[in-house]
Design a protein around this motif. Structure first.
Motif, PDB file in Angstrom:
ATOM      1  N   VAL A 150      -6.914  -4.593   2.011  1.00 51.15           N
ATOM      2  CA  VAL A 150      -7.428  -3.369   2.632  1.00 51.15           C
ATOM      3  C   VAL A 150      -6.405  -2.243   2.527  1.00 51.15           C
ATOM      4  CG1 VAL A 150      -8.170  -2.308   4.796  1.00 51.15           C
ATOM      5  CG2 VAL A 150      -8.967  -4.605   4.195  1.00 51.15           C
ATOM      6  N   VAL A 151      -5.130  -2.561   2.870  1.00 46.58           N
ATOM      7  CA  VAL A 151      -4.073  -1.548   2.803  1.00 46.58           C
ATOM      8  C   VAL A 151      -3.853  -1.099   1.363  1.00 46.58           C
ATOM      9  CG1 VAL A 151      -1.619  -1.101   3.191  1.00 46.58           C
ATOM     10  CG2 VAL A 151      -2.939  -2.356   4.907  1.00 46.58           C
ATOM     11  N   ALA A 152      -3.850  -2.064   0.435  1.00 43.72           N
ATOM     12  CA  ALA A 152      -3.667  -1.728  -0.975  1.00 43.72           C
ATOM     13  C   ALA A 152      -4.769  -0.811  -1.478  1.00 43.72           C
ATOM     14  CB  ALA A 152      -3.617  -3.006  -1.819  1.00 43.72           C
ATOM     15  N   ALA A 201      15.250  -6.029  12.484  1.00 42.19           N
ATOM     16  CA  ALA A 201      16.559  -6.330  11.908  1.00 42.19           C
ATOM     17  C   ALA A 201      17.674  -6.022  12.898  1.00 42.19           C
ATOM     18  CB  ALA A 201      16.762  -5.526  10.621  1.00 42.19           C
ATOM     19  N   ALA A 202      17.533  -4.927  13.625  1.00 41.63           N
ATOM     20  CA  ALA A 202      18.554  -4.549  14.604  1.00 41.63           C
ATOM     21  C   ALA A 202      18.568  -5.505  15.791  1.00 41.63           C
ATOM     22  CB  ALA A 202      18.306  -3.124  15.085  1.00 41.63           C
ATOM     23  N   VAL A 203      17.393  -5.845  16.297  1.00 45.26           N
ATOM     24  CA  VAL A 203      17.295  -6.712  17.476  1.00 45.26           C
ATOM     25  C   VAL A 203      17.780  -8.127  17.166  1.00 45.26           C
ATOM     26  CG1 VAL A 203      15.685  -7.785  19.110  1.00 45.26           C
ATOM     27  CG2 VAL A 203      15.429  -5.379  18.509  1.00 45.26           C
ATOM     28  N   THR A 204      17.471  -8.625  15.966  1.00 51.31           N
ATOM     29  CA  THR A 204      17.860  -9.985  15.579  1.00 51.31           C
ATOM     30  C   THR A 204      19.223 -10.035  14.889  1.00 51.31           C
ATOM     31  OG1 THR A 204      16.729  -9.789  13.432  1.00 51.31           O
ATOM     32  CG2 THR A 204      15.449 -10.654  15.298  1.00 51.31           C
ATOM     33  N   HIS A 205      19.824  -8.860  14.676  1.00 52.85           N
ATOM     34  CA  HIS A 205      21.115  -8.765  13.970  1.00 52.85           C
ATOM     35  C   HIS A 205      21.034  -9.413  12.583  1.00 52.85           C
ATOM     36  CE1 HIS A 205      23.316  -7.243  17.510  1.00 52.85           C
ATOM     37  NE2 HIS A 205      22.517  -8.040  18.192  1.00 52.85           N
ATOM     38  N   ASP A 206      19.896  -9.251  11.951  1.00 50.08           N
ATOM     39  CA  ASP A 206      19.672  -9.825  10.625  1.00 50.08           C
ATOM     40  C   ASP A 206      19.258  -8.733   9.657  1.00 50.08           C
ATOM     41  OD1 ASP A 206      19.137 -11.323   8.398  1.00 50.08           O
ATOM     42  OD2 ASP A 206      17.325 -12.276   9.200  1.00 50.08           O
ATOM     43  N   PRO A 207      20.212  -8.158   8.910  1.00 48.78           N
ATOM     44  CA  PRO A 207      19.879  -7.061   7.985  1.00 48.78           C
ATOM     45  C   PRO A 207      18.928  -7.478   6.879  1.00 48.78           C
ATOM     46  CG  PRO A 207      22.122  -7.838   7.608  1.00 48.78           C
ATOM     47  CD  PRO A 207      21.646  -8.488   8.877  1.00 48.78           C
ATOM     48  N   GLN A 208      18.827  -8.788   6.610  1.00 52.41           N
ATOM     49  CA  GLN A 208      17.920  -9.250   5.563  1.00 52.41           C
ATOM     50  C   GLN A 208      16.462  -9.002   5.926  1.00 52.41           C
ATOM     51  OE1 GLN A 208      19.010 -10.402   2.559  1.00 52.41           O
ATOM     52  NE2 GLN A 208      21.022  -9.839   3.356  1.00 52.41           N
ATOM     53  N   THR A 209      16.194  -8.808   7.224  1.00 50.26           N
ATOM     54  CA  THR A 209      14.828  -8.552   7.668  1.00 50.26           C
ATOM     55  C   THR A 209      14.370  -7.163   7.270  1.00 50.26           C
ATOM     56  OG1 THR A 209      15.201  -9.999   9.570  1.00 50.26           O
ATOM     57  CG2 THR A 209      13.305  -8.538   9.686  1.00 50.26           C
ATOM     58  N   ALA A 210      15.324  -6.225   7.230  1.00 49.43           N
ATOM     59  CA  ALA A 210      14.984  -4.837   6.907  1.00 49.43           C
ATOM     60  C   ALA A 210      14.544  -4.717   5.455  1.00 49.43           C
ATOM     61  CB  ALA A 210      16.182  -3.926   7.169  1.00 49.43           C
ATOM     62  N   GLY A 211      13.717  -3.767   5.198  1.00 52.07           N
ATOM     63  CA  GLY A 211      13.252  -3.535   3.837  1.00 52.07           C
ATOM     64  C   GLY A 211      12.420  -2.280   3.773  1.00 52.07           C
ATOM     65  N   GLY A 212      12.057  -1.897   2.582  1.00 52.69           N
ATOM     66  CA  GLY A 212      11.247  -0.712   2.400  1.00 52.69           C
ATOM     67  C   GLY A 212       9.767  -1.049   2.384  1.00 52.69           C
ATOM     68  N   LEU A 213       9.029  -0.282   1.619  1.00 55.91           N
ATOM     69  CA  LEU A 213       7.575  -0.453   1.559  1.00 55.91           C
ATOM     70  C   LEU A 213       7.204  -1.826   1.018  1.00 55.91           C
ATOM     71  CD1 LEU A 213       4.793   0.834   1.892  1.00 55.91           C
ATOM     72  CD2 LEU A 213       5.036   1.788  -0.411  1.00 55.91           C
ATOM     73  N   ASP A 214       7.936  -2.313   0.021  1.00 54.91           N
ATOM     74  CA  ASP A 214       7.635  -3.623  -0.560  1.00 54.91           C
ATOM     75  C   ASP A 214       7.746  -4.716   0.495  1.00 54.91           C
ATOM     76  OD1 ASP A 214       7.250  -5.495  -2.877  1.00 54.91           O
ATOM     77  OD2 ASP A 214       9.261  -6.124  -2.272  1.00 54.91           O
ATOM     78  N   ALA A 215       8.827  -4.686   1.292  1.00 58.84           N
ATOM     79  CA  ALA A 215       9.010  -5.684   2.348  1.00 58.84           C
ATOM     80  C   ALA A 215       7.893  -5.579   3.383  1.00 58.84           C
ATOM     81  CB  ALA A 215      10.369  -5.500   3.011  1.00 58.84           C
ATOM     82  N   ALA A 216       7.486  -4.353   3.692  1.00 60.77           N
ATOM     83  CA  ALA A 216       6.414  -4.157   4.674  1.00 60.77           C
ATOM     84  C   ALA A 216       5.114  -4.782   4.180  1.00 60.77           C
ATOM     85  CB  ALA A 216       6.220  -2.668   4.943  1.00 60.77           C
ATOM     86  N   LEU A 217       4.774  -4.571   2.910  1.00 62.21           N
ATOM     87  CA  LEU A 217       3.528  -5.104   2.377  1.00 62.21           C
ATOM     88  C   LEU A 217       3.580  -6.624   2.268  1.00 62.21           C
ATOM     89  CD1 LEU A 217       2.773  -2.398  -0.343  1.00 62.21           C
ATOM     90  CD2 LEU A 217       1.714  -2.662   1.903  1.00 62.21           C
ATOM     91  N   HIS A 218       4.750  -7.169   1.922  1.00 62.87           N
ATOM     92  CA  HIS A 218       4.888  -8.627   1.896  1.00 62.87           C
ATOM     93  C   HIS A 218       4.762  -9.206   3.308  1.00 62.87           C
ATOM     94  CE1 HIS A 218       6.311  -8.310  -2.297  1.00 62.87           C
ATOM     95  NE2 HIS A 218       6.070  -9.609  -2.351  1.00 62.87           N
ATOM     96  N   THR A 219       5.256  -8.454   4.294  1.00 58.25           N
ATOM     97  CA  THR A 219       5.116  -8.895   5.685  1.00 58.25           C
ATOM     98  C   THR A 219       3.647  -8.951   6.081  1.00 58.25           C
ATOM     99  OG1 THR A 219       7.272  -7.977   6.310  1.00 58.25           O
ATOM    100  CG2 THR A 219       5.697  -8.368   8.079  1.00 58.25           C
ATOM    101  N   LEU A 220       2.894  -7.949   5.689  1.00 59.72           N
ATOM    102  CA  LEU A 220       1.457  -7.954   5.966  1.00 59.72           C
ATOM    103  C   LEU A 220       0.788  -9.165   5.316  1.00 59.72           C
ATOM    104  CD1 LEU A 220       0.505  -4.181   5.502  1.00 59.72           C
ATOM    105  CD2 LEU A 220       0.610  -5.457   7.652  1.00 59.72           C
ATOM    106  N   ALA A 221       1.233  -9.505   4.105  1.00 59.08           N
ATOM    107  CA  ALA A 221       0.641 -10.641   3.393  1.00 59.08           C
ATOM    108  C   ALA A 221       0.903 -11.952   4.122  1.00 59.08           C
ATOM    109  CB  ALA A 221       1.196 -10.709   1.975  1.00 59.08           C
ATOM    110  N   GLY A 222       1.997 -12.016   4.892  1.00 55.66           N
ATOM    111  CA  GLY A 222       2.348 -13.234   5.599  1.00 55.66           C
ATOM    112  C   GLY A 222       1.680 -13.396   6.942  1.00 55.66           C
ATOM    113  N   VAL A 262       4.874  -0.400   9.499  1.00 53.82           N
ATOM    114  CA  VAL A 262       5.389  -1.770   9.389  1.00 53.82           C
ATOM    115  C   VAL A 262       6.816  -1.751   8.857  1.00 53.82           C
ATOM    116  CG1 VAL A 262       5.124  -3.992   8.228  1.00 53.82           C
ATOM    117  CG2 VAL A 262       3.113  -2.810   9.128  1.00 53.82           C
ATOM    118  N   ALA A 263       7.092  -0.879   7.886  1.00 55.89           N
ATOM    119  CA  ALA A 263       8.460  -0.760   7.367  1.00 55.89           C
ATOM    120  C   ALA A 263       9.427  -0.348   8.478  1.00 55.89           C
ATOM    121  CB  ALA A 263       8.499   0.256   6.223  1.00 55.89           C
ATOM    122  N   GLY A 264       9.000   0.585   9.322  1.00 56.02           N
ATOM    123  CA  GLY A 264       9.835   0.991  10.448  1.00 56.02           C
ATOM    124  C   GLY A 264      10.066  -0.146  11.421  1.00 56.02           C
ATOM    125  N   ALA A 265       9.013  -0.924  11.690  1.00 56.89           N
ATOM    126  CA  ALA A 265       9.141  -2.058  12.606  1.00 56.89           C
ATOM    127  C   ALA A 265      10.143  -3.080  12.085  1.00 56.89           C
ATOM    128  CB  ALA A 265       7.772  -2.711  12.810  1.00 56.89           C
TER     129      ALA A 265
END
Length: 266
Positions: free
Chosen positions: A245-247, A214-235, A206-209
């Motif tokens: 389950v992942v936690a 971020a690259a496709v949308t030209h929005d660097p704010q979308t990129a993030g590490g593991l924390d951003a990936a887990l928050h994305t899963l929560a959403g 998910v972090a890689g995705a």
């Protein structure tokens, strides 16, 4: 050159060094368990950064936090050195010339060194924000010629690493690196390994995705590490359940690391 290799091999094969390297697996397990519990807090609507930085901050706030941070830094640094030694000092002629084999071990060593570096920063009183660093990196990369393509490539590589974790878990590929006992203990350790590898792989993928998005949308704010990936899963729909389950899987992976410290072939 041969003398240097022999000296390096002797150093990495010494009982003292191997003990420290095994401790590296123990502290790696502690880091994943802490990240898992922070992720559970996120799933319940709480705060916290579910990544290496958040784990190090949580560890530092404990009574023995500074001691643990130094143990993490030293143990993972030793484990990284051992990984490099495996890559370049392997005696087996069938694997010695396989660059894929070497890249895997060196790549793992880099990850261990990165976590060790984060632990060292916190042990010395500093702090870090992996999400902010990822966003800054993405913005800087996209501002260069061909940066969007390179950022997609970075995202795909990270996604592939996550997928490799999932595959290694499902196929139980990690077993060949362990000298496991027979019976119920073996089944338990293997089960923990399967669940842990799959859970970690999902989070990394998910972090890689996110880098690709971020690259496709030209929005660097979308990129993030593991924390951003887990928050994305929560959403996501049923996100809190997925994140639970992942936690739990990350916590199980941490426990598996304890067994790995005991049974890893070194």
């Amino acid at each position: 050159m041969t003398t240097a290799k022999n000296a390096a091999r002797a150093a990495t094969e010494s009982p003292a060094f191997r003990t420290i390297a095994r401790i590296g697996y123990v502290v790696l397990g502690i880091v994943h368990i802490v990240i898992g519990f922070i992720a559970i807090s996120v799933a319940m609507g709480g705060g916290g950064e579910a990544d290496q930085g958040g784990a190090m901050q949580t560890i530092r706030d404990t009574p023995i936090g500074i001691f643990l941070l130094w143990a993490i830094a030293i143990g993972l640094a030793a484990l990284a050195v051992w990984q490099v030694a495996q890559a370049f000092l392997e005696r087996n002629p069938d694997t010695k010339k396989k660059w894929g084999y070497r890249v895997k071990y060196v790549g793992t060593a880099v990850v261990y060194l990165a976590i060790a570096g984060t632990a060292l920063v916190y042990a010395l009183g500093g702090s870090s924000d992996s999400s902010q660093s990822s966003q800054t990196f993405s913005a800087q990369l996209m501002s260069t010629p061909g940066g969007v393509f390179l950022l997609v490539l970075v995202g795909l590589i990270i996604f592939a690493i996550g997928a490799a974790f999932v595959v290694r878990g499902i196929t139980r590929g990690f077993e060949k690196h362990l000298d496991l006992p027979a019976g119920v203990a073996r089944k338990g350790i293997v089960t923990f390994g399967v669940v842990g590898y799959v859970a970690k792989g999902v989070a990394v993928a998910v972090a890689g995705a996110l880098f690709v998005i971020a690259a496709v949308t030209h929005d660097p704010q979308t990129a993030g590490g593991l924390d951003a990936a887990l928050h994305t899963l929560a959403g996501l729909p049923f996100g809190p359940v997925i994140l639970w389950v992942v936690a739990a899987g990350l916590i199980i992976y941490g426990v598996f690391c304890f067994a790995r410290a005991r049974y890893a072939r070194m």
